[in-house]
Write a protein that holds these residues in place. Structure first.
Motif, PDB file in Angstrom:
ATOM      1  N   GLU A 105      26.050  50.206  35.228  1.00 23.35           N
ATOM      2  CA  GLU A 105      26.079  48.753  35.429  1.00 23.35           C
ATOM      3  C   GLU A 105      26.120  48.015  34.087  1.00 23.35           C
ATOM      4  O   GLU A 105      26.837  47.026  33.936  1.00 23.35           O
ATOM      5  CB  GLU A 105      24.887  48.294  36.267  1.00 23.35           C
ATOM      6  N   SER A 144      37.320  56.082  45.435  1.00 22.15           N
ATOM      7  CA  SER A 144      36.699  56.403  46.726  1.00 22.15           C
ATOM      8  C   SER A 144      37.095  57.804  47.175  1.00 22.15           C
ATOM      9  O   SER A 144      36.254  58.565  47.661  1.00 22.15           O
ATOM     10  CB  SER A 144      37.109  55.383  47.793  1.00 22.15           C
ATOM     11  N   SER A 204      35.197  60.349  45.043  1.00 24.04           N
ATOM     12  CA  SER A 204      33.774  60.433  45.366  1.00 24.04           C
ATOM     13  C   SER A 204      33.530  60.765  46.832  1.00 24.04           C
ATOM     14  O   SER A 204      32.384  60.952  47.234  1.00 24.04           O
ATOM     15  CB  SER A 204      33.051  59.146  44.975  1.00 24.04           C
ATOM     16  N   LEU A 256      33.537  52.915  48.542  1.00 26.35           N
ATOM     17  CA  LEU A 256      32.822  52.247  47.447  1.00 26.35           C
ATOM     18  C   LEU A 256      32.894  50.742  47.697  1.00 26.35           C
ATOM     19  O   LEU A 256      33.983  50.196  47.862  1.00 26.35           O
ATOM     20  CB  LEU A 256      33.436  52.624  46.104  1.00 26.35           C
ATOM     21  N   SER A 296      31.836  48.002  45.852  1.00 25.26           N
ATOM     22  CA  SER A 296      31.834  46.978  44.807  1.00 25.26           C
ATOM     23  C   SER A 296      32.593  47.499  43.588  1.00 25.26           C
ATOM     24  O   SER A 296      32.746  48.715  43.415  1.00 25.26           O
ATOM     25  CB  SER A 296      30.406  46.625  44.396  1.00 25.26           C
ATOM     26  N   GLN A 320      31.464  47.595  40.663  1.00 27.03           N
ATOM     27  CA  GLN A 320      30.504  48.390  39.902  1.00 27.03           C
ATOM     28  C   GLN A 320      30.433  49.816  40.443  1.00 27.03           C
ATOM     29  O   GLN A 320      30.344  50.774  39.660  1.00 27.03           O
ATOM     30  CB  GLN A 320      29.103  47.750  39.936  1.00 27.03           C
ATOM     31  N   ALA A 321      30.471  49.969  41.759  1.00 20.63           N
ATOM     32  CA  ALA A 321      30.458  51.304  42.363  1.00 20.63           C
ATOM     33  C   ALA A 321      31.742  52.055  42.024  1.00 20.63           C
ATOM     34  O   ALA A 321      31.712  53.265  41.764  1.00 20.63           O
ATOM     35  CB  ALA A 321      30.277  51.200  43.876  1.00 20.63           C
ATOM     36  N   ARG A 340      31.365  53.202  38.446  1.00 21.81           N
ATOM     37  CA  ARG A 340      30.436  54.338  38.374  1.00 21.81           C
ATOM     38  C   ARG A 340      31.154  55.627  38.788  1.00 21.81           C
ATOM     39  O   ARG A 340      31.014  56.667  38.133  1.00 21.81           O
ATOM     40  CB  ARG A 340      29.222  54.085  39.273  1.00 21.81           C
TER      41      ARG A 340
END
Length: 154
Positions: A44, A130, A133, A137, A139, A141-142, A145
């Motif tokens: 973040e 997405s 991962s 996701l 946001s 920020q996600a 990350r």
């Protein structure tokens, strides 16, 4: 002096706001087509720091600490294989490195078009992060990350 925590907690960048030729010494925060690893800071914090730098004038020349451009562009191509700006930049960077020349400095305009870490709001980047991962996701920020975790293993 701009505080840019993320790589380290006390990381800073230097910005010279010359109206005709602004420049940024970005340290290990913003690289050509990439960003620094997270050693002390959080995703973040790095996201916020990169957003701060991305808001500088488009013509701002970026002088980063390392010549990682080709490696970063390989990752950018994995994230956005259909982005023509990335393909063009990769071809140019490859030509420069084959001629034993540097690919730096960059500029904010180029980074906004080709750096996945500054493109967390882009639909294609979010979809790739997405997929990597294996979860939706919710946001920017996600997305950031997930991109940072992906790059750490790339």
């Amino acid at each position: 002096v701009i505080e840019v925590p993320g790589h380290t907690l006390g990381h800073i960048a230097y910005f010279h706001d010359d109206p005709r030729s602004p420049w940024l010494l970005s340290g290990d925060t913003l690289f050509a087509a990439g960003c620094g690893r997270l050693f002390e800071g959080t995703a973040e914090q790095m996201f916020d720091s990169l957003q701060r730098l991305a808001s500088l004038p488009a013509q701002t020349r970026i002088y980063c600490t390392h010549e990682y451009t080709l490696s970063n562009l390989r990752f950018a191509q994995a994230v956005e294989p259909s982005n023509p700006a990335i393909a063009e930049r990769f071809a140019e960077a490859s030509r420069l490195r084959e001629a034993n020349r540097i690919t730096l400095p960059s500029d904010i305009r180029t980074e906004l078009a080709t750096n996945p870490f500054l493109r967390s709001n882009d639909t294609a980047v979010a979809a790739a992060a997405s997929a990597y991962s294996q979860q939706p996701l919710d946001s920017p920020q996600a997305v950031f990350r997930a991109l940072r975790a992906w790059k750490d293993r790339f």
